[in-house]
Design a protein around this motif. Structure first.
Motif: not given
Length: 471
Positions: A365, A346, A350, A358-359, A361
């Motif tokens: 971070k 994941n 991103e 961070t939106k 998930g």
């Protein structure tokens, strides 16, 4: 925790494993003209049509104008400087596009498109590109000229012509033919109303890496490294510099600083041998992040990816799986014994599909360059898609680090892409999990020892930071 403190600032990365993968992905022949680098000859169909082959896309906040963004889009790989007498014109039946998505729906909100025209005065009189020294773009000795029309569309509105008969810098023939080529390039760099600057013409290929993978992967002991495979080759480049307000959502880069960019090329559906075309236009090339079509997309989907739109990416389970369970780390583990990071990846979603936020998930971070971070974006309309994403409000770095975000330089790749960013080293480390662990993989720290382009930026570079031309 900010991404600056989240990611290690240790220097060093490697392209070794990536070179092995690139070799398996489609290196044809033993010479550099058959090599794959970034988006050079990355798919079977586009390899046969170099005039419309997107090679690289760069996007960065302009160092000379901090409230402007510069886009550099390159086409036609492996232009050998002595490749006359016809050299390297832009295709006159193609449309060259720079697309910008600012609301995250994976559809362009700003489109800039170029169409080229060629005037060839040689006729039956000569084979030469020029019949004497060329001292200006309107010199009568220049027998082959190109001009362009630049059009733009915002928020789906009709296209508006911004430039008619814009001058294209000619291919560099040599010092006898063009004693001051820098002057010709300067004349091709023009400023438009609204502060826009634009250039079209030849430039050195700024992508750098070593591709000597055939001899048991760099001689079997890394002794065959440090040679820039693309040194000495040029590309055709389009450079556009526009103010933030022209590409930011609602014209407000403070509230909505994040944009996504990709380039495309369109051709007529039917091309007639000997000249002419018919039918509607089709997309034949596409490029956002570097190396995606080479090392992420499988061979059987490469041509389809070039013809696809970003809003279709998330609907293709094969493409998504290649991001969440990528091939490169598996090959690195098999060849070098370095364990592949656990899947699903994941963190790579991103980097390549949502932007760092961070939106979404994901495991990184930090909030950096996703359109989801724009205040006026409706998250329900957001569509994951492959784009080169850029945060316009990250300050220009005084001394850029070639490893970009991985080295704490937040203005570097994958936050946009500067010409100095070592994207091969960065992407290999990201594929090995460096973005989520905050640590560079030491076992790959030797690298290919190609850390910068062979050509410096010209002192009179058009529209800022455009590289010089190989001669």
């Amino acid at each position: 925790m900010s991404i600056r403190t989240r990611i290690s600032t240790r220097r060093g990365a490697a392209a070794l494993a990536a070179m092995a993968v690139l070799g398996g992905a489609g290196l044809y022949g033993l010479g550099p003209s058959g090599a794959v680098a970034s988006s050079h000859r990355e798919a079977p169909l586009i390899a046969a049509d170099p005039a419309v082959d997107n090679t690289d896309l760069y996007a960065f906040v302009s160092p000379d104008r901090p409230d402007y963004v510069t886009f550099v889009a390159n086409w036609i790989p492996f232009e050998e400087p002595n490749g006359g007498p016809n050299f390297y014109p832009f295709a006159t039946d193609a449309t060259y596009n720079i697309n910008v998505d600012n609301d995250g729906d994976a559809r362009p909100d700003a489109v800039f498109r170029w169409k080229f025209k060629t005037t060839d005065k040689r006729g039956t009189g000569t084979f030469l590109y020029n019949n004497g020294p060329v001292e200006s773009l309107d010199d009568e000795n220049l027998l082959v000229r190109q001009t362009y029309t630049l059009e733009s569309s915002f928020d789906g509105k009709p296209f508006k012509t911004r430039v008619s008969n814009g001058p294209v810098a000619p291919s560099r023939v040599g010092p006898a033919s063009m004693p001051d080529y820098g002057k010709l390039r300067d004349q091709a760099a023009i400023q438009l109303p609204g502060g826009w600057k634009v250039y079209a013409g030849q430039a050195d290929d700024p992508f750098f890496l070593d591709l000597r993978v055939f001899d048991l992967l760099y001689g079997g002991d890394l002794s065959e490294t440090g040679q820039d495979t693309l040194a000495g080759y040029n590309v055709n480049t389009i450079v556009l510099q526009v103010p933030f307000k022209d590409v930011a959502l609602n014209g407000d880069a403070k509230r909505n600083p994040n944009i996504g960019i990709w380039t495309t090329t369109d051709r007529p559906r039917v091309r007639i041998t000997g000249g002419g075309s018919s039918g509607d236009r089709v997309q034949v090339s596409r490029l956002g992040n570097p190396l995606v079509n080479e090392v992420v997309v499988p061979a059987g989907l490469k041509d389809a990816f070039n013809a696809s739109r970003p809003d279709q990416d998330a609907k293709n389970p094969t493409i998504v799986k290649r991001v969440t369970n990528p091939e490169v780390p598996q090959l690195i583990e098999k060849i070098y014994g370095i364990p592949a990071p656990a899947t699903p990846r994941n963190d790579l979603v991103e980097i390549f599909l949502t932007g760092i936020t961070t939106k979404a998930g994901g495991p990184i971070k930090a909030d950096l360059n996703s359109q989801l971070n724009n205040k006026d974006v409706n998250p329900k309309r957001f569509v994951p898609s492959e784009q080169l994403r850029l945060n316009l409000t990250v300050p220009v770095t005084a001394e850029p680090n070639r490893l970009g975000v991985l080295a704490g330089d937040l203005q570097g790749f994958p936050n946009g892409r500067r010409l100095t960013d070592d994207v091969v080293d960065i992407e290999v480390q990201a594929l090995e999990g460096a973005a989520q662990t905050g640590k560079i993989v030491d076992a790959l720290a030797a690298g290919d020892k190609v850390d910068a382009n062979d050509q410096q930026f010209g002192a009179r570079s058009p529209t800022s930071r455009c590289p010089t031309v190989s001669a």
